[in-house]
Scaffold this active site. Structure first.
Site, PDB file in Angstrom:
ATOM      1  CB  CYS A   1      25.194  29.306  20.710  1.00  0.00           C
ATOM      2  SG  CYS A   1      25.585  31.159  20.238  1.00  0.00           S
TER       3      CYS A   1
ATOM      4  CG  ASP B   1      19.116  38.785  19.321  1.00  0.00           C
ATOM      5  OD1 ASP B   1      18.970  37.681  18.625  1.00  0.00           O
ATOM      6  OD2 ASP B   1      19.408  38.652  20.548  1.00  0.00           O
TER       7      ASP B   1
ATOM      8  CB  ILE C   1      18.097  20.861  43.969  1.00  0.00           C
ATOM      9  CG1 ILE C   1      18.768  19.581  44.030  1.00  0.00           C
ATOM     10  CG2 ILE C   1      18.995  21.996  44.164  1.00  0.00           C
ATOM     11  CD1 ILE C   1      19.986  19.479  42.973  1.00  0.00           C
TER      12      ILE C   1
ATOM     13  CB  SER D   1      19.754  32.185  37.951  1.00  0.00           C
ATOM     14  OG  SER D   1      20.584  33.194  37.744  1.00  0.00           O
ATOM     15  N   GLY D   2      18.637  33.943  40.534  1.00  0.00           N
ATOM     16  CA  GLY D   2      18.839  35.132  41.435  1.00  0.00           C
ATOM     17  C   GLY D   2      20.182  35.643  41.561  1.00  0.00           C
TER      18      GLY D   2
END
Length: 637
Positions: free
Chosen positions: A21, A117, A309, A382-383
């Site tokens: 958020c 959480d 991509i 992601s890496g």
């Protein structure tokens, strides 16, 4: 350890995380402050792209807390924020995910009303006070208000994945997930002045490192930090410092190190796979994203969605490598080919998405892949972090080279010779022309990125602009660090946190896509800091140990190619279809009106670039970005 079981067919769990958020808020510190509920709503509305699913507000005349929700888990309204503690004394807003919340709940013996959480975070704070943050494994920006003492506590995660900007003056403290939320308020905007030191840093680094923003009056909260503010006090202190996690000894046993790294990455990926919405991974075909994808597929009972991509230009299209990895792993792979025109068109958004000058052109493909992935999923892995943690950049080799006495002895005559040679050698000449040792690490970064050197910035800026502020570039260590280790720690402190993580956060949240980075689990960062450098680069192979873990899942030959990176052909574009940006933003009229730089120096630079000195493209781009931002926000020096 997972907080719930993974089942065949989809990722279902018995417990729920908070949504990703945007958060915003303020504390009226004195009766003279005039921040209102309407202002709170305006601040929060500016963050609607970060949380399009719901909003929530708390305002009592003194405190204002606003929340925009992107639902990832526990999709019901019961998980909306702000949330109140059981004893009704505390109220919180929270951006992020805490992956180990069930373990915290059980360890502290907390009795929960919900499965979120957020509730665990709040009740852990009630029980432990500010030290509760040491228990958290996740990415987060948390604000907790004590209605009894009228005190606000704000916490940011260890590696700075989730952003916090703040504005502080005698009457008011205001904060938000993005700069635009604060600048939107007329009462703040009318007081803002350009930080000239930040302009200097931007030209040197390509981004503005914390605590500065482009405005003198707005700061970036430090990573691993805790702010406490009330009517009479403001205090910011670090609860976790990267440099303090460096040990006296390194792990040298390769087999033991490989096992530890495998287990850490596997655990981190498992934590980050929990979601009640469709998710996938960004798969570039490189080492880092391939390892994250391999681990995710290993855990999953069904094919993981993967996204890559590429551009029309073959030199900048690595999608075939990603497809090869996906085929081997058996993922549900989607590859997108973006036309160069589509990518160029997205550049027009950069000034409004990033809110301040930001020159990392890889933001463009990051925006594109986020936009395309969001059509299929709500969360992606992601890496990010692998290069900094395990020495994947060429600049680490340069750090070792420049530390040699022989290089230092010969660098001046060698530089004079190389300046007369082709573009490749001119770039090396720039690297050799470093200032004092105290700024060697920032200089190496600056010149590896083709940016302005310190001396060039000094020559470029007009009188009255600030000198380059000193960044800490050396930290005390219980062991002697190699030059490459020192360079990597510099990158982890600044480039990773203030450039790369900013890029991913703004680009993904622009399209309401949550991105989680398993390699940036703080446990992996601490492991990497204390790994023998000989296991990071071995026999000339960078990221050696990380690759050994990956090769248990994907054959090494698939990665037998030069490292290219997530980039665009910016230099070529600036000479062709993007040349209009030079004409629009670097003409004498604009340069005089904005008042940052000397027009004659810019004219000389552009002429050299157009005359064949292609390595100057990023310097030209820096100036375009700076003046495009100034024009968009109608600001001058």
């Amino acid at each position: 350890m997972l907080t719930g079981p993974l089942t065949s067919g989809s990722f279902l769990v018995y417990t729920f995380f908070s949504p990703m958020c945007g958060i915003a808020g303020f504390l009226n510190r004195t009766s003279a402050s005039s921040f209102t509920e309407e202002m709170l709503r305006n601040m929060t509305t500016c963050l609607a792209h970060r949380g399009p699913d719901a909003d929530g507000f708390y305002f009592d005349g003194q405190i204002g807390l606003g929340h925009r929700r992107l639902s990832i888990l526990d999709l019901s309204s019961a998980a909306n924020q702000p949330m109140f503690s059981h004893n009704e004394r505390y109220v919180t807003i929270f951006n992020g995910e805490v992956y180990n919340f069930q373990e915290i709940r059980d360890r502290l013996g907390l009795h929960m009303r919900t499965t979120s959480d957020t509730e665990v975070i709040l009740e852990a704070f009630v029980k432990l006070g500010p030290d509760f943050v040491q228990e958290l494994n996740g990415m987060f920006a948390i604000a907790i208000y004590d209605k009894q003492t009228k005190q606000l506590d704000v916490f940011r995660d260890r590696l700075g994945k989730k952003p916090i900007y703040y504005y502080l003056e005698a009457n008011t403290f205001a904060f938000a997930s993005e700069l635009k939320s604060l600048v939107n308020l007329a009462s703040i905007r009318q007081r803002l002045t350009v930080d000239k030191a930040a302009v200097n840093q931007f030209l040197y680094l390509g981004y503005i490192p914390r605590p500065r923003s482009i405005y003198n009056e707005i700061k970036k909260m430090d990573s691993g930090a805790h702010i406490r503010v009330n009517g009479s006090q403001f205090n910011e202190e670090r609860y976790w410092k990267l440099e303090e996690k460096i040990g006296a000894e390194v792990l040298r046993d390769e087999q033991e190190a490989k096992k530890q790294l495998h287990d850490l990455v596997h655990s981190s990926v498992q934590y980050r796979m929990i979601a009640d919405v469709p998710f996938g991974t960004f798969l570039s075909g490189g080492i880092d994203s391939s390892l994250v994808t391999a681990m995710a597929q290993d855990v999953s009972a069904t094919p993981v969605k993967t996204f890559s991509i590429g551009f029309d230009s073959a030199k900048h299209n690595e999608s075939s490598y990603a497809a090869a990895v996906a085929k081997h792993l058996g993922t549900d792979h989607l590859s997108f080919t973006v036309t160069e025109r589509e990518a160029r068109d997205s550049m027009a958004e950069l000034a409004t998405i990033y809110d301040e000058p930001y020159a990392d052109s890889s933001a463009v493909p990051t925006l594109m892949v986020s936009k395309l992935a969001r059509q299929h999923v709500t969360m992606a892995l992601s890496g990010d972090g692998g290069d900094e943690l395990f020495h994947g950049y060429g600049m680490y080799t340069w750090a070792n080279r420049l530390a040699k006495g022989s290089v230092n002895l010969l660098r001046h005559p060698a530089r004079l010779v190389m300046q007369q040679m082709n573009n490749r050698y001119k770039r090396v000449a720039d690297l050799l022309n470093y200032p004092a040792q105290e700024r060697l690490r920032s200089h190496i970064f600056s010149q590896e990125q083709y940016l302005f050197s310190e001396k060039e910035v000094e020559k470029l800026l007009r009188p009255g602009m600030s000198d380059l502020p000193a960044l800490p570039e050396q930290w005390p260590s219980p062991r002697t660090l190699t030059p490459a280790e020192q360079q990597a720690i510099f990158d982890m402190q600044y480039y990773l946190q203030d450039d790369l993580l900013v890029k991913v956060d703004r680009a993904s949240m622009r399209y309401s896509l949550e991105t989680r980075g398993p390699l940036l689990d703080y446990r992996i960062a601490e492991f990497a800091l204390n790994l023998d450098p000989a296991l990071k680069v071995k026999n000339g192979v960078s990221k050696y140990l990380l690759k050994q873990v990956l090769y248990d899942y994907v054959p090494a030959h698939i990665f037998d190619r030069p490292k290219w990176g997530f980039s665009i052909p910016l230099g070529t574009w600036l000479k062709k279809d993007l040349h209009y940006l030079i004409e629009e933003y670097l003409n004498p009229t604009v340069l005089e009106r904005v008042g940052f730089v000397r027009p004659e120096i810019v004219r000389e630079l552009v002429q050299r670039f157009e005359g064949g000195e292609d390595h100057l493209y990023n310097r030209v781009w820096l100036l375009i970005v700076l003046h495009q931002w100034a024009a968009t926000h109608q600001l001058t020096a």
